[in-house]
Write an enzyme that holds these catalytic residues in place. Sequence first.
Site, PDB file in Angstrom:
ATOM      1  N   SER A 181       0.820  -1.207   0.000  1.00 40.05           N
ATOM      2  CA  SER A 181       0.000   0.000   0.000  1.00 40.05           C
ATOM      3  C   SER A 181       0.852   1.253   0.000  1.00 40.05           C
ATOM      4  CB  SER A 181      -0.925   0.000   1.217  1.00 40.05           C
ATOM      5  OG  SER A 181      -1.806  -1.105   1.180  1.00 40.05           O
TER       6      SER A 181
ATOM      7  N   LYS B 293       1.792 -11.487  -5.655  1.00 40.82           N
ATOM      8  CA  LYS B 293       1.156 -10.167  -5.673  1.00 40.82           C
ATOM      9  C   LYS B 293       1.730  -9.264  -4.590  1.00 40.82           C
ATOM     10  CE  LYS B 293      -3.519  -8.194  -5.172  1.00 40.82           C
ATOM     11  NZ  LYS B 293      -3.677  -7.547  -6.481  1.00 40.82           N
TER      12      LYS B 293
ATOM     13  N   ARG C 144       1.548   3.932  -3.348  1.00 39.38           N
ATOM     14  CA  ARG C 144       1.234   5.346  -3.128  1.00 39.38           C
ATOM     15  C   ARG C 144       2.485   6.207  -3.328  1.00 39.38           C
ATOM     16  NH1 ARG C 144      -2.553   2.599  -0.402  1.00 39.38           N
ATOM     17  NH2 ARG C 144      -4.534   3.581   0.195  1.00 39.38           N
TER      18      ARG C 144
ATOM     19  N   SER D 152     -11.940   2.145   0.284  1.00 37.92           N
ATOM     20  CA  SER D 152     -11.309   3.429   0.604  1.00 37.92           C
ATOM     21  C   SER D 152     -10.369   3.870  -0.505  1.00 37.92           C
ATOM     22  CB  SER D 152     -10.540   3.314   1.923  1.00 37.92           C
ATOM     23  OG  SER D 152      -9.464   2.406   1.807  1.00 37.92           O
ATOM     24  N   GLN D 153      -9.997   2.953  -1.407  1.00 39.04           N
ATOM     25  CA  GLN D 153      -9.119   3.324  -2.515  1.00 39.04           C
ATOM     26  C   GLN D 153      -9.765   4.331  -3.453  1.00 39.04           C
ATOM     27  OE1 GLN D 153      -7.744  -0.261  -4.424  1.00 39.04           O
ATOM     28  NE2 GLN D 153      -6.415  -0.827  -2.723  1.00 39.04           N
TER      29      GLN D 153
ATOM     30  N   HIS E 207     -13.103  -7.947  -3.248  1.00 41.42           N
ATOM     31  CA  HIS E 207     -11.637  -7.947  -3.337  1.00 41.42           C
ATOM     32  C   HIS E 207     -11.189  -8.889  -4.454  1.00 41.42           C
ATOM     33  CE1 HIS E 207      -9.953  -5.746   0.361  1.00 41.42           C
ATOM     34  NE2 HIS E 207     -11.191  -5.330   0.160  1.00 41.42           N
TER      35      HIS E 207
ATOM     36  N   GLU F  40      -8.259  -6.735   5.339  1.00 35.05           N
ATOM     37  CA  GLU F  40      -7.327  -7.572   4.585  1.00 35.05           C
ATOM     38  C   GLU F  40      -6.698  -8.663   5.448  1.00 35.05           C
ATOM     39  OE1 GLU F  40      -3.442  -4.614   4.862  1.00 35.05           O
ATOM     40  OE2 GLU F  40      -4.855  -4.425   3.219  1.00 35.05           O
TER      41      GLU F  40
END
Length: 432
Positions: free
Chosen positions: A34, A417, A38, A178-179, A347, A320
């Site tokens: 995350s 991933k 960003r 929230s993304q 998800h 998550e």
Amino acid sequence: MPEPVAAPNTENTWTAPLSVHRVDAVVRVPGSKSITNRAYLLAGLSAGPTDVLAPLDSRDARLMLSALDALGGAHESIVDGVRISPIVTDSDGEVAVALGNAGTVARFTPALAGLGSRTVHFDGDEAIRRRPIAPLLRALADLGVDLDDGGRGAPPFTVRGHGGIPGGTVELDSSASSQFLSALLLAGPSFADGVTVRLVGGTPPSEPHIAMTLDLLRRFGAAPERDGTEFHVPPARLSLAGYTVEPDLSTAAPFVLAPALTGGTVRLEGWPAETTQPGDWLRSLLVELGQEVSLDEHGLTVTGTGHVRGAELDLHEVGELTPVVAALLCFADGPSTITGVAHLRGHETDRLAALATELSALGGEVTDTEDGLRITPAPLHGGVFHTYDDHRLVMAGAVLGLRVDGIVVENPATVGKTFPGFTSAWETMLRP
């Protein structure tokens, strides 16, 4: 429900190792996905190059780098990191951005395409076409992005860049992810008028990820403001010479939970004293489940009892972590419930249905509810644990294997991933 799965390819499975000793290990996990993605995005929007140090190297992170390159940026490897050069927005022509199954790439990069002058086509794995994104696409269109999704509200879609985005005020339903909100806030400093986002609908899940976005904006020189459910990011010239990524605390979850099932001790190196990562909640969870936890300059140390209490957990802010926590609670001393995570149905797969299906197939008594799971411990047996191309389910399968012989995890490579070396690190942790 998850999509039906074919019989597993026995050449593409991993038998999760059974723990036969009390664990005693020191572990370091890769950088936060995350934070990495960003930081990469904000670096691409900055006025000068940024060295992102200790970043995650995984499929999702590489997809973000490739997306930035396609949008006019550039990157190069440096010692212990990646140097990101600013995106050049005055090039024209047509390009394609590969999304894979990366939610951060699918949601964070379309706004960047609107800042440039290219026609950008977005598409990815079949799974990304099923993940929610329509509210974000509507908000981008309202802010002046020329976007065509064929009325699907999902990939594939096309953004036609016209050299900038007006920005302004927009209403957004971010209750599914929230993304959506983070996508607008991260790009906001580059909009002509900045952006003001007024949330409508339900509360966004994972408040820590929103805090993470605001923190990174400030570090790169923006001045985001928040008043309850309204967020404002004025135009800003972003710049940050270097940024070091924290270890991924969500990826750390199976490692720090392992002593609760095996007994023994695990130290997770580099655990930050202060962080916006939702995975930091694991410290309080472990205490609630009866384990011993300490945090010092060396990292987080967990000493487990080999015994887990049943619990009632609201995981809305840390959704998550649900797969590995659910796997752990299958061995608790009583029933448990997980609530607040209805958004997990959108998800990488419908995680609630997948967990209920797979845990029950191994002998568990697990049902998915409207917003979570109900878990009643029962004797488990070996068998194939399908992962639905979901990295967190691979980690859940590893946790099950600590106590149950013969857990065969399907498609372990999907864990690339977020942690390409996960299975090797897991096996190393369990060696006496």
